[in-house]
Design a protein around this motif. Structure first.
Motif, PDB file in Angstrom:
ATOM      1  N   PRO A 148      18.386   4.101  12.177  1.00 28.97           N
ATOM      2  CA  PRO A 148      17.541   3.224  11.379  1.00 28.97           C
ATOM      3  C   PRO A 148      17.324   3.781   9.970  1.00 28.97           C
ATOM      4  CG  PRO A 148      16.547   3.658  13.517  1.00 28.97           C
ATOM      5  CD  PRO A 148      17.720   4.538  13.417  1.00 28.97           C
ATOM      6  N   SER A 149      17.120   2.879   9.026  1.00 31.44           N
ATOM      7  CA  SER A 149      17.004   3.291   7.636  1.00 31.44           C
ATOM      8  C   SER A 149      15.646   3.926   7.383  1.00 31.44           C
ATOM      9  CB  SER A 149      17.162   2.075   6.728  1.00 31.44           C
ATOM     10  OG  SER A 149      15.992   1.284   6.807  1.00 31.44           O
ATOM     11  N   THR A 150      15.466   4.422   6.177  1.00 28.86           N
ATOM     12  CA  THR A 150      14.179   5.034   5.824  1.00 28.86           C
ATOM     13  C   THR A 150      13.096   3.973   5.679  1.00 28.86           C
ATOM     14  OG1 THR A 150      14.599   4.893   3.463  1.00 28.86           O
ATOM     15  CG2 THR A 150      15.360   6.871   4.581  1.00 28.86           C
ATOM     16  N   LEU A 151      13.471   2.698   5.808  1.00 23.59           N
ATOM     17  CA  LEU A 151      12.457   1.639   5.800  1.00 23.59           C
ATOM     18  C   LEU A 151      11.904   1.425   7.197  1.00 23.59           C
ATOM     19  CD1 LEU A 151      14.384  -0.828   3.467  1.00 23.59           C
ATOM     20  CD2 LEU A 151      12.629   0.812   2.832  1.00 23.59           C
ATOM     21  N   GLY A 152      12.397   2.201   8.150  1.00 24.67           N
ATOM     22  CA  GLY A 152      11.866   2.120   9.504  1.00 24.67           C
ATOM     23  C   GLY A 152      12.401   0.933  10.290  1.00 24.67           C
ATOM     24  N   ALA A 203      17.776   2.534  -0.351  1.00 20.60           N
ATOM     25  CA  ALA A 203      16.709   3.113   0.479  1.00 20.60           C
ATOM     26  C   ALA A 203      17.015   4.554   0.920  1.00 20.60           C
ATOM     27  CB  ALA A 203      16.503   2.245   1.727  1.00 20.60           C
ATOM     28  N   ALA A 204      18.206   5.054   0.584  1.00 19.88           N
ATOM     29  CA  ALA A 204      18.644   6.350   1.115  1.00 19.88           C
ATOM     30  C   ALA A 204      17.780   7.508   0.637  1.00 19.88           C
ATOM     31  CB  ALA A 204      20.091   6.604   0.717  1.00 19.88           C
ATOM     32  N   HIS A 205      17.788   8.589   1.392  1.00 22.06           N
ATOM     33  CA  HIS A 205      17.197   9.846   0.933  1.00 22.06           C
ATOM     34  C   HIS A 205      17.878  10.291  -0.350  1.00 22.06           C
ATOM     35  CE1 HIS A 205      15.961  10.327   5.236  1.00 22.06           C
ATOM     36  NE2 HIS A 205      14.877  10.715   4.621  1.00 22.06           N
ATOM     37  N   GLY A 206      17.120  10.969  -1.225  1.00 19.76           N
ATOM     38  CA  GLY A 206      17.682  11.469  -2.481  1.00 19.76           C
ATOM     39  C   GLY A 206      18.849  12.417  -2.278  1.00 19.76           C
ATOM     40  N   THR A 207      18.878  13.067  -1.107  1.00 21.38           N
ATOM     41  CA  THR A 207      19.986  13.990  -0.855  1.00 21.38           C
ATOM     42  C   THR A 207      21.331  13.259  -0.844  1.00 21.38           C
ATOM     43  OG1 THR A 207      19.491  13.724   1.482  1.00 21.38           O
ATOM     44  CG2 THR A 207      18.708  15.732   0.429  1.00 21.38           C
ATOM     45  N   ASN A 208      21.357  11.975  -0.425  1.00 27.98           N
ATOM     46  CA  ASN A 208      22.641  11.260  -0.337  1.00 27.98           C
ATOM     47  C   ASN A 208      23.316  11.143  -1.707  1.00 27.98           C
ATOM     48  OD1 ASN A 208      22.093   8.861   2.429  1.00 27.98           O
ATOM     49  ND2 ASN A 208      22.010  11.085   2.379  1.00 27.98           N
ATOM     50  N   ILE A 238      13.558  13.382  -6.404  1.00 30.72           N
ATOM     51  CA  ILE A 238      13.172  12.628  -7.601  1.00 30.72           C
ATOM     52  C   ILE A 238      14.406  12.239  -8.417  1.00 30.72           C
ATOM     53  CG2 ILE A 238      12.026  12.823  -9.834  1.00 30.72           C
ATOM     54  CD1 ILE A 238       9.830  14.368  -8.471  1.00 30.72           C
ATOM     55  N   ARG A 239      15.271  13.211  -8.654  1.00 26.91           N
ATOM     56  CA  ARG A 239      16.360  13.009  -9.601  1.00 26.91           C
ATOM     57  C   ARG A 239      17.592  12.375  -8.959  1.00 26.91           C
ATOM     58  NH1 ARG A 239      17.648  14.981 -14.664  1.00 26.91           N
ATOM     59  NH2 ARG A 239      17.800  12.977 -15.672  1.00 26.91           N
ATOM     60  N   ARG A 240      17.633  12.333  -7.625  1.00 32.09           N
ATOM     61  CA  ARG A 240      18.727  11.705  -6.874  1.00 32.09           C
ATOM     62  C   ARG A 240      20.086  12.179  -7.384  1.00 32.09           C
ATOM     63  NH1 ARG A 240      16.429   8.113  -3.345  1.00 32.09           N
ATOM     64  NH2 ARG A 240      18.291   6.867  -3.023  1.00 32.09           N
ATOM     65  N   SER A 241      20.908  11.257  -7.922  1.00 26.74           N
ATOM     66  CA  SER A 241      22.277  11.662  -8.241  1.00 26.74           C
ATOM     67  C   SER A 241      22.351  12.648  -9.404  1.00 26.74           C
ATOM     68  CB  SER A 241      23.128  10.428  -8.531  1.00 26.74           C
ATOM     69  OG  SER A 241      22.633   9.766  -9.654  1.00 26.74           O
ATOM     70  N   VAL A 287       4.492   9.914   1.121  1.00 24.73           N
ATOM     71  CA  VAL A 287       4.050   8.919   0.133  1.00 24.73           C
ATOM     72  C   VAL A 287       5.111   8.756  -0.951  1.00 24.73           C
ATOM     73  CG1 VAL A 287       1.572   9.127   0.484  1.00 24.73           C
ATOM     74  CG2 VAL A 287       2.721  10.726  -1.042  1.00 24.73           C
ATOM     75  N   TYR A 288       5.168   7.563  -1.516  1.00 23.22           N
ATOM     76  CA  TYR A 288       6.099   7.245  -2.616  1.00 23.22           C
ATOM     77  C   TYR A 288       7.549   7.450  -2.235  1.00 23.22           C
ATOM     78  CZ  TYR A 288       1.734   6.993  -5.060  1.00 23.22           C
ATOM     79  OH  TYR A 288       0.459   6.648  -5.409  1.00 23.22           O
ATOM     80  N   PHE A 289       7.862   7.369  -0.968  1.00 28.71           N
ATOM     81  CA  PHE A 289       9.242   7.331  -0.501  1.00 28.71           C
ATOM     82  C   PHE A 289       9.262   6.431   0.728  1.00 28.71           C
ATOM     83  CE2 PHE A 289      12.696   8.415   2.242  1.00 28.71           C
ATOM     84  CZ  PHE A 289      13.755   8.368   1.373  1.00 28.71           C
ATOM     85  N   PRO A 290      10.209   5.514   0.864  1.00 27.19           N
ATOM     86  CA  PRO A 290      11.306   5.217  -0.067  1.00 27.19           C
ATOM     87  C   PRO A 290      10.822   4.555  -1.357  1.00 27.19           C
ATOM     88  CG  PRO A 290      11.315   3.691   1.775  1.00 27.19           C
ATOM     89  CD  PRO A 290      10.285   4.719   2.090  1.00 27.19           C
ATOM     90  N   LEU A 291      11.630   4.722  -2.399  1.00 31.19           N
ATOM     91  CA  LEU A 291      11.194   4.329  -3.733  1.00 31.19           C
ATOM     92  C   LEU A 291      11.058   2.820  -3.882  1.00 31.19           C
ATOM     93  CD1 LEU A 291      13.545   6.780  -5.677  1.00 31.19           C
ATOM     94  CD2 LEU A 291      11.185   7.175  -5.013  1.00 31.19           C
ATOM     95  N   LEU A 292      11.713   2.035  -2.975  1.00 31.14           N
ATOM     96  CA  LEU A 292      11.689   0.594  -3.222  1.00 31.14           C
ATOM     97  C   LEU A 292      10.400  -0.093  -2.828  1.00 31.14           C
ATOM     98  CD1 LEU A 292      14.436  -0.706  -0.778  1.00 31.14           C
ATOM     99  CD2 LEU A 292      14.712   1.230  -2.279  1.00 31.14           C
ATOM    100  N   VAL A 293       9.578   0.554  -2.026  1.00 31.49           N
ATOM    101  CA  VAL A 293       8.314  -0.082  -1.629  1.00 31.49           C
ATOM    102  C   VAL A 293       7.196   0.533  -2.475  1.00 31.49           C
ATOM    103  CG1 VAL A 293       6.730  -0.568   0.256  1.00 31.49           C
ATOM    104  CG2 VAL A 293       9.179  -0.364   0.708  1.00 31.49           C
ATOM    105  N   PRO A 294       6.486  -0.293  -3.268  1.00 32.45           N
ATOM    106  CA  PRO A 294       5.452   0.283  -4.129  1.00 32.45           C
ATOM    107  C   PRO A 294       4.297   0.833  -3.298  1.00 32.45           C
ATOM    108  CG  PRO A 294       5.431  -2.121  -4.245  1.00 32.45           C
ATOM    109  CD  PRO A 294       6.643  -1.743  -3.452  1.00 32.45           C
TER     110      PRO A 294
END
Lengths: 483, 127, 451
Positions: A210-214, A162-167, C320-323, A410-417
Motif C-alpha cells: 500500500p502507498s504512503t497514503l494508506g 506520494a513516494a518516500h523522499g528516498t525514492n 525534504i529535498r527528494r531528488s 506530520v507533513y508527509f506525504p506532501l500531497l495532503v495538506p
C-alpha cells in the motif's frame, strides 16, 4: 549538562584500559598526534548516570505509544536482542573462516529462504543495511539488467508523487532522471499519467503498495503490465509490507525487485535512527545481478557466494556482510511468529488502523481518503481546522507529546495538506488505542476553547518547543570548551 | 495580501523589476516566503553565469522546505544580494526589498510573457 | 498469538466500530486474484524457550577462537556498561528524533558524539553516522565530486581496503564517476610520490588517503594531502578511530589538513558480530557542511531559552529535498553511535591512547617473535600501527588451516585480495592479546611451518 561539563582533568576509569602506557612505540615523530582529543574524563558511574538520564528524555516504544506513520513502530521482542547477543555471535570476526560460523550461517540461510517465501521472489540478498540502500541496490540492478541487454536508452525512473523522499533521491543517486506522476482523488496512481509517462526511456517504476497514503493500489496488476510492456521493470518499496504480509506477495503483484525493511515489518529495533536492514529480493530476470555476499547451502555446508560465483553481480555495498546482528534479530522474530504469525501481522495491523480511523472519524477528524479502507495506516488532514483556528498539524503533534503519546508522522506525504499519517501497528492493545482517541478528543476540545495554549505546546515535556530555526541559522554542531 | 503593481511575476512565484539601466532584479514573492516559512539559507548563482529562462539557479531553504528558484527570464547574472545570504530572514521581513540577484536580460521580449500584478493575484486565488 | 494482545471481545468490538463483519473484509480492496495464503518455507512458530535452545546450540556450534584477524574489523575490550546502557529500551526502541522535544536524550548524545568525532579527526564538524566505513568512503567520494564541480574522477590508492574500493566503484559508477587506482611501492607497502606523479597532469576531484593503510602500514599523509591540494583536488582521509588517539589527525595533515575524514566506527565499542551492524563516521571542514550526507544535530534553545538539541540542515536530506538531496540516506546507525559515545566517554583521551598504544606494542612484539622463525619475514619495511604483513616460505592457506585446528585464527590471506601477493598473511594483535596469547601464536605457527 553535556558529558564534557562533567569532565575533570586526569579522572580515569582504571579498569577499562591497559594499566600503563607501553614502553614500545615505533610511530615516527612526524606522524604522531600532538593534541589531546576532546573526550570527556569522567568516572564510570558518572558516565552511566549521564547516559541513563539522557535515555529518560526519550520517547520510545518501550515507554509510549508511537503511531509514527510509515515507520511501523511495533514492539521489539526482548528475546530477539538477548539471543542475537550471545557471546559466540558477538565475538565472531567477519573474516573468520566459514567453518567456524556454520551456526550463524544456518540462521542467515534460513532467513533468506523465509524472506523469499513471504515475498514470492526467486532469490534474496541480505547485504543491504537500510531501506535507502536497498533501493540503491534495486535500481542499480535494474540498470545492470538494461545494460546487459544493450538497452542503453533507458534514462528515466517513474515515481508517484506520494513516494518516500528516498525514492527520487535514490533514482538520482543511481544516475537516473525522475519522472513524477500524480495521484488521483481516491489516492491511487493516475493511470493516464502512467501511460503517458512510460516509453523507450523508462528504466523502471518505483512503487510503494500500500502507498504512503494508506491505501492499496488496486490497479497494481495493470500498472505492472503497462511498465513491462514498455520494457521497464518494477521496483517494490517494502516500507509498508507490514500491511500485506502473508496476504499478498510482491512477486505475485508483478514486481521484479523489492526491499523489505526488517526494522519495520520484522520488528528489529529502530535504535534512535538505525541500524536497519533491508534485504533485497529479485525475480529470475535480476538474479544474476544480486549483490554479494549471499549464503549458499551445498552438501550440508553453508558458505558465502563471491564474485567468482556471481560474475554479473553489481558488487558489494558494505565492507562485510551487512548488518548481521540485525538479521539475527529478524530471524529470531520470524521463528517466534512462525507461518501462522506472519498472517496475523497484516491482519491485526490493519484492524488497528481501521478501528482508529473509524473512532477518529466519529470525533469529527477529517479523513483524507474517507471512501477507502485503511491499510495499516491512514491520514487525517487538519486543513479545515487550520483554516478555522490557526492550529496546525505540528501544533497538534506537540500537544500529543504533552499527553504522553508520540506524535504521528506530520507533513508527509506532501500531497495532503496539514496531514497526520497514523500507523498504530499490531502490537498495540485496544485500550491503548482508546486512550489515544480520548487524548485526540481532548485536543479537539482544546482547539476550540484555548487554541493559543495548543499552539504553544508542548507544556509538560522537559523542554518547551525547540527553536529549530535558530538551530539552522546559527549552526552549533560541536561543543567548544572555550564557549 | 498586497501584490505590488509595478513588478512582473513568474508562475513559479518569483518577482522581477525592470531597472532604469535596463537590467532586471529578481526576488521571491510574499506568497512564496509565507509558504516556505522561516528562511535559514539562501544559495545564489555566481556573478557572470548565464541563465536560460526557466533554469534553476538559486535555492532558498527554510527549516521544513527547500525550494529552487528559476530564472524568470534568461540573461547574465551581474550582481547578487550578499545581504540575504548572510541574513536569510530578510526575505521573511520584506520579500520585495530582499532581492536575490540582478540580471542583464538576453531577450527583453521574455519580460512581456510574464504575469502582471492582476494576473498573478488571480493565479494565487486559483491555487 | 505472539505479540498481539487482542482478545476475542476486543476484535468483536473493533469490527463493530468499523462496521465490518470480519478481519478478512478489511482486505476487500485487494484484488482476489492477487491474494495468496500459502507459505511453504516458514516453519511453525516456536516459544521463547524453544528458540532459546536453538540459538544456544547454534552459538555453541560456532564457539570461540583466539583470533589475530583485523583487516577492517578489530577485537577490542568493550566495557560492560556500554551495551547495558545502549540496550535500554529508551535508546533501543526509539526512532529517528524527528520530534525534538520527545527525543532530547538521543539528540544530545548525538551532539556529544559529533563533538568527540570532530575532535578525534581534527575536523570542524561531524555528521551523526553513515552505514559503515566502506559506504562512508563512497559517500565522501560523491561529496567531493559535488564540491569540486569540474572533475568526475577519484584517485584511490591500492593500499585502501580492497572491499572499500569495490564498494566505492559499485556506488559511484551509477553517476558516471571514474575511479582510478594508484599502485603502491612493493618494498614499503606505501603510496610514494613517484607513483602519484604519473597522474600529475590529470585532473581529479579527490585523492583518497588511508591511514593506516590496509597492510597496517603508515602512509606519508602530509605529502599525500599536499599533493592533492597542490592540484586543487580534495583530500579524503580514511582512518581508524583507535589509531587517531596516537596518530596525527586528518585535520592536521599537510599545510591545509584533509577536507573530509571517514572511517569504520566499529573499533569504538561495537562487537565484531560477523560484520555488522557497525557504523561509518564522517567529519569535514566547515565549508563543506552543506554537502555532507546524513543526519546532523545542532544545539539550540527552546521557547524559554533553555538549551536543547534538534536535527538541523534537514533541507539537504531526502525527506525534504527528494531528488536533489545530498544522498538517499535516511536511517543510519544510531544505536551503534550510542554505544560508541558511551565507549569514548568511559575510556577518555588517556584510555583510548592506551588501547591504541597497547595494540601497537602487541603487534610490534608479535611480529618480532614471528620474524625469528625460519621461513617468516616482514613483507614491507615501513612503520605500522596494529597490523602487519608476513611473508611465509610455505603455502599460507595450509598454515592457516593448521592454526585453526589449534584454535587460532592466524590472520587474513592477502592473496584473496591481491593475487600477486602469494603466501602473505595480514595479522593483528590488539590490546586484548596477552603475552601468553602471543606465545601461543608463535608456538603453533612454528609447528605449522615445520610439520
Amino acid at each position: 549538562m553535556l558529558i564534557f561539563e562533567h569532565s575533570r582533568k586526569n579522572r580515569r576509569n582504571y579498569s577499562q584500559a591497559p594499566a600503563a602506557r607501553p614502553a614500545r612505540n615505533n610511530i615516527p615523530d612526524n606522524l604522531k598526534r600532538r593534541s589531546i582529543p576532546l573526550l570527556p574524563e569522567v568516572s564510570e558511574m558518572d558516565t552511566v548516570r549521564h547516559y541513563t538520564r539522557l535515555s529518560q528524555k526519550n520517547f520510545s516504544i518501550d515507554t509510549e505509544f508511537y503511531p509514527l506513520g510509515s515507520c511501523t513502530m511495533k514492539y521489539n521482542p526482548r528475546a530477539c536482542n538477548a539471543l542475537a547477543m550471545l557471546p559466540q555471535f558477538l565475538s565472531r570476526h567477519p573474516l573468520a573462516p566459514e567453518d567456524t560460523g556454520q551456526g550463524f550461517l544456518a540462521c542467515m540461510y534460513e532467513l533468506q529462504e523465509i524472506l523469499k517465501d513471504v515475498t514470492g521472489m526467486a532469490a534474496v540478498s541480505l547485504t543491504s543495511m537500510a531501506g535507502a540502500q536497498g533501493e540503491l541496490i534495486g535500481i542499480t540492478m535494474i540498470r545492470a539488467y538494461h545494460e546487459a541487454r544493450g538497452d542503453t536508452g533507458r534514462t528515466e525512473v517513474i515515481i508517484p508523487d506520494a513516494a518516500h523522499g528516498t525514492n527520487p533521491a535514490t533514482a538520482v543517486m543511481s544516475g537516473y532522471k525522475v519522472i513524477e506522476i500524480p495521484t488521483n482523488r481516491d489516492g491511487d496512481v493516475d493511470m493516464d499519467a502512467l501511460k503517458a509517462a512510460v516509453g523507450p526511456r523508462t528504466a523502471g517504476l518505483m512503487l510503494t503498495n500500500p502507498s504512503t497514503l494508506g491505501v492499496f493500489e488496486k490497479k497494481v496488476a495493470e500498472m505492472s503490465r503497462i511498465v513491462h510492456e514498455a520494457g521497464g521493470l518494477l521496483y517494490y518499496d517494502g516500507a509498508n509490507l507490514n500491511a500485506v504480509l502473508g496476504k499478498v506477495k510482491p512477486g505475485d503483484m508483478g514486481f521484479d525487485v523489492i526491499h523489505m525493511n526488517l526494522h519495520k515489518t520484522f520488528s528489529t529495533p529502530h535504535g534512535g535512527g538505525g541500524p536497519g536492514a533491508a534485504p533485497v529480493g529479485v525475480a529470475d530476470c535480476l538474479l544474476p545481478y544480486l549483490p554479494i555476499p549471499i549464503v549458499a547451502h551445498e552438501q550440508g555446508v553453508y558458505r558465502w557466494l563471491t564474485e567468482k560465483d556471481r560474475p554479473q553481480s553489481i558488487g558489494r555495498l558494505s565492507a562485510h556482510m551487512g548488518n548481521a546482528g540485525v538479521l539475527l534479530r529478524a530471524y529470531i522474530y520470524v521463528r517466534l511468529l512462525g507461518a501462522e504469525g506472519m498472517f496475523r501481522i497484516a491482519e491485526y495491523a490493519t484492524l488497528n488502523a481501521n478501528y482508529l480511523m473509524a473512532e477518529l472519524r466519529k470525533l469529527g477528524f477529517e479523513i483524507a481518503y474517507p471512501d477507502r479502507r485503511a491499510s495499516h495506516e491512514f491520514i487525517v488532514t487538519m486543513k479545515e481546522i487550520k483554516d478555522r483556528t490557526g492550529v496546525t498539524a505540528m501544533h497538534l503533534a506537540k500537544r500529543l507529546l504533552d499527553k504522553g503519546f508520540h506524535a504521528p508522522t506530520v507533513y508527509f506525504p506532501l500531497l495532503v495538506p496539514e496531514c497526520l499519517l497514523i500507523e498504530p501497528a499490531e502490537t498495540e492493545s485496544k485500550e491503548t488505542l482508546d486512550r489515544f482517541v480520548v487524548a485526540m478528543k481532548e485536543i479537539l476540545d482544546e482547539i476550540d476553547t484555548q487554541p493559543e495554549m495548543v499552539k504553544a505546546a508542548p507544556h509538560n515535556m522537559p523542554l518547551r518547543k525547540i527553536d529549530d530555526v535558530k538551530a539552522a541559522r546559527e549552526l552549533d554542531l560541536v561543543w567548544n570548551p572555550a564557549g | 495580501m498586497s501584490v505590488p503593481t509595478e513588478l512582473k511575476y513568474a508562475k513559479s512565484h518569483e518577482w522581477i523589476r525592470l531597472e532604469a539601466d535596463g537590467t532586471v532584479t529578481v526576488g521571491i514573492t510574499q506568497h512564496a516566503q509565507e509558504l516556505l516559512g522561516d528562511m535559514v539559507f539562501v544559495e545564489l548563482p555566481k556573478v557572470g553565469r548565464t541563465l536560460a529562462q526557466g533554469e534553476d539557479c538559486a535555492v532558498v531553504e527554510s527549516v521544513k522546505a527547500a525550494s529552487d528558484i528559476y530564472a524568470p527570464i534568461g540573461g547574465e547574472v551581474i550582481a547578487v544580494n550578499a545581504a540575504v545570504e548572510s541574513s536569510p530572514e530578510k526575505i521573511n521581513e520584506d520579500s520585495y526589498s530582499a532581492w536575490l540577484f540582478n540580471l542583464k536580460p538576453a531577450n527583453t521580449a521574455e519580460i512581456n510573457g510574464l504575469l502582471d500584478a492582476d494576473e498573478y493575484e488571480k493565479l494565487l486565488e486559483s491555487e | 498469538m505472539p505479540f498481539i494482545p487482542h482478545t476475542e471481545e476486543d476484535v468483536a468490538e473493533m469490527l463493530a466500530s468499523i462496521g465490518a463483519a470480519s478481519i478478512d473484509e478489511l482486505f476487500d480492496e485487494i484484488p482476489t486474484e492477487l491474494k495468496n495464503g500459502q507459505l511453504t518455507q516458514v516453519p511453525v512458530g516456536m516459544s521463547e524457550m524453544e528458540i532459546s535452545r536453538l540459538m544456544y546450540e547454534r552459538a555453541q556450534q560456532d564457539g570461540f577462537y583466539l583470533s589475530f584477524i583485523g583487516a577492517g574489523a578489530y577485537e577490542h575490550h568493550i566495557p560492560a556498561a556500554v551495551w547495558q546502557i545502549t540496550t535500554r529500551g529508551e535508546f533501543y526502541s526509539s526512532y529517528t528524533p524527528y520530534q525534538a522535544e520527545a527525543s532530547q536524550g538521543t539528540l544530545q548524545l548525538l551532539y556529544e558524539y559529533q563533538t568527540m568525532m570532530a575532535s578525534l579527526t581534527g575536523m570542524d564538524v561531524s555528521n551523526a553516522s553513515l552505514y559503515d566505513g566502506a559506504s562512508a568512503l563512497a559517500e565522501a567520494a560523491l561529496m567531493a565530486v559535488r564540491q569540486h564541480k569540474s572533475s568526475r574522477r577519484i584517485l584511490i590508492p591500492q593500499t585502501v581496503h580492497p572491499v572499500y574500493r569495490r564498494v566505492v566503484r559499485t556506488i559511484v559508477r551509477n553517476q558516471a564517476i571514474e575511479v582510478v587506482e594508484v599502485p603502491y611501492d612493493p618494498a614499503t607497502g606505501q603510496v610514494t610520490i613517484d607513483q602519484l606523479d604519473q597522474f600529475a597532469q590529470e585532473e581529479f576531484a579527490a585523492l583518497i588517503i588511508p591511514q593506516p593503510n590496509f597492510f597496517g602500514v603508515l602512509e606519508q599523509v602530509d605529502m599525500l594531502a599536499d599533493w592533492a591540494h597542490d592540484k586543487q583536488s580534495l583530500a579524503i582521509a580514511v582512518v581508524n578511530p583507535t589509531a587517531l588517539a596516537m596518530l596525527k589527525p586528518p585535520g592536521e595533515w599537510g599545510r591545509q589538513g584533509a577536507d573530509i575524514a571517514v572511517g569504520e566506527g566499529q573499533p569504538l565499542g561495537i562487537p565484531l558480530s560477523s560484520g555488522g551492524p557497525y557504523f561509518g563516521f564522517m567529519a569535514c571542514k566547515q565549508e563543506l557542511v552543506r554537502q555532507m550526507p546524513g543526519r546532523i544535530i545542532g544545539r539550540t534553545t527552546d521557547l524559554e531559552g533553555k538549551e536543547g538539541f534538534a536535527l538541523t540542515l534537514q533541507a539537504r536530506e531526502q525527506h525534504i529535498r527528494r531528488s536533489k538531496a545530498t544522498s538517499n540516506i535516511c536511517t543510519n546507525q544510531g544505536l551503534m553511535v550510542t554505544a560508541a559515545t558511551i565507549y569514548m566517554s568511559l575510556l577518555g583521551p588517556e584510555g583510548l591512547y592506551r588501547v591504541a598504544a597497547q595494540s601497537h606494542a602487541n603487534t610490534l612484539a608479535l611480529v618480532e617473535r614471528l620474524e625469528k622463525l625460519p621461513g617468516v619475514k616482514k613483507a614491507f619495511h615501513s612503520p605500522f600501527f596494529h597490523e602487519a604483513v608476513l611473508q611465509l616460505s610455505v603455502p599460507a592457506d595450509q598454515v592457516l588451516d593448521k592454526l585453526r585446528a589449534q584454535g587460532v585464527l592466524g590472520g587474513v590471506l592477502l592473496e584473496n585480495y591481491y593475487p600477486d601477493l602469494k603466501n602473505m598473511l595480514l595479522i593483528c594483535a590488539t590490546e586484548t592479546k596477552t603475552a601468553e596469547d602471543l606465545d601461543k601464536y608463535t608456538e603453533v605457527l612454528q609447528q605449522a611451518l615445520t610439520a
